[in-house]
Design a protein around this motif. Structure first.
Motif, short mmCIF file in Angstrom:
data_model
loop_
_atom_site.label_atom_id
_atom_site.label_comp_id
_atom_site.label_asym_id
_atom_site.label_seq_id
_atom_site.Cartn_x
_atom_site.Cartn_y
_atom_site.Cartn_z
N ALA A 35 0.83 -1.21 0.00
CA ALA A 35 0.00 0.00 0.00
C ALA A 35 0.87 1.25 0.00
CB ALA A 35 -0.93 -0.01 1.21
N PHE A 38 2.36 1.67 -3.48
CA PHE A 38 1.38 2.17 -4.45
C PHE A 38 1.13 3.66 -4.25
CE2 PHE A 38 -3.15 2.96 -5.54
CZ PHE A 38 -3.05 2.79 -6.90
N ARG A 71 -6.04 4.36 -3.29
CA ARG A 71 -5.25 3.62 -2.31
C ARG A 71 -5.50 2.13 -2.50
NH1 ARG A 71 -6.48 8.47 -0.04
NH2 ARG A 71 -4.80 9.53 1.09
N LEU A 72 -4.53 1.33 -2.13
CA LEU A 72 -4.64 -0.11 -2.31
C LEU A 72 -5.79 -0.65 -1.48
CD1 LEU A 72 -3.28 -2.73 -3.48
CD2 LEU A 72 -2.11 -2.89 -1.27
N ARG A 73 -6.60 -1.48 -2.12
CA ARG A 73 -7.69 -2.16 -1.42
C ARG A 73 -7.31 -3.63 -1.22
NH1 ARG A 73 -12.95 0.09 -4.83
NH2 ARG A 73 -12.40 2.31 -4.75
N ARG A 98 -7.28 2.05 -10.00
CA ARG A 98 -7.70 1.30 -8.82
C ARG A 98 -6.78 0.11 -8.68
NH1 ARG A 98 -12.37 0.34 -10.29
NH2 ARG A 98 -12.07 -1.77 -11.11
N ALA A 99 -6.31 -0.13 -7.47
CA ALA A 99 -5.43 -1.27 -7.19
C ALA A 99 -6.06 -2.12 -6.10
CB ALA A 99 -4.05 -0.79 -6.75
N LEU A 101 -5.50 -5.89 -4.01
CA LEU A 101 -4.71 -7.09 -3.73
C LEU A 101 -5.68 -8.18 -3.27
CD1 LEU A 101 -1.90 -8.43 -3.49
CD2 LEU A 101 -1.92 -7.75 -1.07
N LEU A 112 -2.55 -9.20 -7.69
CA LEU A 112 -2.73 -7.75 -7.71
C LEU A 112 -3.43 -7.39 -9.01
CD1 LEU A 112 -2.20 -4.93 -6.47
CD2 LEU A 112 -0.10 -4.86 -7.86
N LEU A 114 -4.71 -4.18 -11.21
CA LEU A 114 -4.50 -2.74 -11.37
C LEU A 114 -5.28 -2.28 -12.60
CD1 LEU A 114 -2.95 -0.16 -10.49
CD2 LEU A 114 -1.09 -0.90 -11.99
N VAL A 133 5.40 0.02 -9.27
CA VAL A 133 4.84 -0.29 -7.95
C VAL A 133 5.63 -1.42 -7.30
CG1 VAL A 133 2.83 -1.23 -6.74
CG2 VAL A 133 2.53 0.57 -8.46
N TYR A 137 7.99 -1.50 -4.00
CA TYR A 137 7.75 -2.48 -2.94
C TYR A 137 9.05 -3.21 -2.60
CZ TYR A 137 6.01 -6.74 -0.67
OH TYR A 137 5.82 -7.78 0.20
#
Length: 421
Positions: A35, A38, A71-73, A98-99, A101, A112, A114, A133, A137
Motif C-alpha cells: 500500500a 502504491f 489507495r490499495l484495497r 484502482r489497485a 490485492l 494484484l 491494477l 509499484v 515495494y
C-alpha cells in the motif's frame, strides 16, 4: 493543476475503456508495504491524482479531493474475485486508477489487479506503472528506497507533440480515408446470443476473458517461423484472426474484412516519449483485406504486415492520430472485423527474494457494449511476458457466448501451433 483533454483523449471518455493488469504471486506479500509503495508511486504521477470533469464542450483533468485519492484495497478470493474486479468500472469523476490485492484463502498466493483509465494510459505506460509499484515495494522491503522529488506538472497530450501540419492537408487525408473505407465496407461477425439481459436464468451478463497461452518453446518456434517467412508475429496473428473471423461469416467466396491495429507513437516521436509517462500514446489504423475461407495464411500475413510498414514509411501514423477526433462523425474509420493489439516482448515485475511471480496479464476492458447492434469486432490483445505469448479475448456475454469464444480461442491456438511446428 488542471489540463484540458485534447479531442483524441475526449474519445476515450465516451468509450470508458481501461487497461486491466494483473499479476499472480506465490510467497509472502506485506499488504501495508505494498500500500505504501502504491501511494508513493501514485504521488509521483500527478495524472493519477486527478479526475475527469466537464469543461466546456469537452473534459479536463482536475485534482482529486485528498480523501478520494487511490489507495490499495484488500480482499480475499480467487479467479472469481479477479473477474469481479475486471467488471468494476472507473466512473467519470472518480479516481483514474484502482489497485486491489486479492489474497487466496489458506495459501500464500496473491493477485494484484491494477485498473487504469485509457484516457491517461496505453499498454506501455500501464505496464511501466505496474512494474514501478513492485520496484518500490522491493526497495521498501529491502531497505533501499530513496526519496524522489515530487512531480507537480501534468504531462501534456500526445497530440501536442506531433510535428506541425497544414490543416488542409489533414482534411484532405481524412476525405481520402473516408472515401477509401467507404468503397470497401468491412463485414462484422454476428453475435451468437440475443439481448435478453441474461445468459442463463438468474445469471447477469458481464465481461469475461478467454485466454490463449503458449509455452516458451512454442512461442520461440512461432517467432522463428515468422522470421523465416519475413513477417512479424503481429502479422501472423492478424492473418489467423482474419481467417478465423471469415469462417464465422455466412456465405462463400471472398469477403472484405478489416483489421484494426493500434500503432505506438512513443518510439516514433522526436524525442521519444518515455514509457513511464502517463498518457495515451497510440493511434489506430484500419486496413481492409479480401479474405476467403481458403486464403493462404502466409500470403495474408505478408499483406497485413506490408500494410503496417507502408503506413509507417509514409508517415501516415501521424496523420491517423490527427484525424482520430473525426471518428464520431466517421465511425467506419476504426471499425474492423478484428482488433489485434500487440505489446511485443515486455518485462514483468521484479520481486524481492522469496516471492515468485507466476503470471502477468494485460487485458483491455470497456463499460459500453451494444448487443442490440447484432455484430461487432472481435478483440485479441497480444502480450509476451517471460517468453510466453498470450492472447486475451475479452468479450461481453450478451454478445458472444462462452462456447463461441472458447471455440474461437481454440481455433486460433491450433492455427498458431501449426505455424510454429
Amino acid at each position: 493543476m488542471r489540463r484540458m483533454l485534447c479531442p483524441a483523449e475526449n474519445l476515450y471518455v465516451a468509450q470508458r475503456s481501461r487497461a486491466v493488469l494483473s499479476c499472480v504471486l506465490d510467497g509472502p506479500v506485506e499488504p501495508a508495504v505494498l500500500a505504501a509503495a502504491f501511494e508513493a508511486v501514485t504521488a509521483e504521477h500527478p495524472t493519477l491524482l486527478t479526475r475527469i470533469v466537464p469543461d466546456g464542450d469537452g473534459h479536463a483533468l482536475a485534482p482529486l479531493p485528498a480523501a478520494e485519492r487511490p489507495r490499495l484495497r484488500l480482499r480475499t478470493g480467487g479467479a472469481e474475485a479477479y473477474l469481479e474486479e475486471f467488471n468494476t468500472p472507473l466512473p467519470v469523476g472518480g479516481p483514474l486508477t484502482r489497485a486491489v490485492l486479492v489474497s487466496h484463502p489458506g495459501t500464500e498466493r496473491h493477485t494484484l489487479v491494477l485498473s487504469i483509465d485509457h484516457v491517461i494510459t496505453d499498454g506501455h505506460s500501464a505496464i511501466a506503472l505496474l512494474n514501478a509499484v513492485w520496484d518500490r515495494y522491493r526497495e521498501l522491503v529491502e531497505g533501499t528506497a530513496v526519496r524522489r522529488a515530487p512531480v507537480t506538472e501534468l504531462p501534456g497530450p500526445i497530440s501536442a507533440l506531433l510535428p506541425a501540419a497544414d490543416p488542409e492537408e489533414t482534411e484532405k487525408y481524412l476525405r481520402q480515408r473516408v472515401e477509401q473505407i467507404g468503397r470497401h465496407p468491412v463485414a462484422l461477425v454476428p453475435f451468437d446470443t440475443d439481448a435478453r439481459g441474461e445468459e442463463a436464468p438468474g445469471e447477469a451478463h458481464r465481461i469475461e476473458v478467454r485466454r490463449l497461452l503458449l509455452d516458451a518453446g512454442a512461442t520461440a518456434r512461432l517467432r522463428e517461423r515468422a522470421r523465416a517467412e519475413g513477417v512479424s508475429v503481429h502479422a501472423l496473428i492478424s492473418a489467423v484472426m482474419l481467417l478465423v473471423a471469415r469462417r464465422r461469416l455466412e456465405g462463400t467466396g471472398t469477403r472484405v474484412l478489416g483489421c484494426v491495429s493500434p500503432v505506438d507513437l512513443r518510439s516514433r516521436l522526436s524525442p521519444p516519449v518515455p514509457a513511464g509517462r502517463m498518457v495515451a500514446a497510440v493511434t489506430m489504423h484500419l486496413q481492409t483485406l479480401p479474405v476467403a475461407e481458403d486464403t493462404d495464411i502466409l500470403e495474408l500475413a505478408r499483406e497485413a504486415g506490408a500494410g503496417i510498414r507502408d503506413l509507417l514509411d509514409r508517415g501516415d501514423h501521424v496523420r491517423e492520430m490527427r484525424i482520430m477526433p473525426s471518428a464520431p462523425q466517421h465511425p467506419a474509420l476504426h471499425l474492423g472485423t478484428v482488433i489485434v493489439t500487440n505489446m511485443g516482448v515486455v518485462s514483468g515485475p521484479r520481486l524481492p527474494k522469496g516471492t515468485r511471480l507466476t503470471d502477468v496479464r494485460l487485458v483491455p476492458a470497456r463499460e459500453h457494449y451494444f448487443p442490440q447492434a447484432g455484430r461487432s469486432p472481435i478483440m485479441a490483445c497480444v502480450t509476451s511476458f517471460d517468453g510466453r505469448l498470450a492472447i486475451e479475448f475479452p468479450h461481453h456475454t450478451a454478445c458472444f457466448s462462452r462456447p463461441f469464444m472458447r471455440e474461437l480461442r481454440d481455433e486460433v491456438g491450433a492455427s498458431l501451433l501449426a505455424l510454429a511446428e
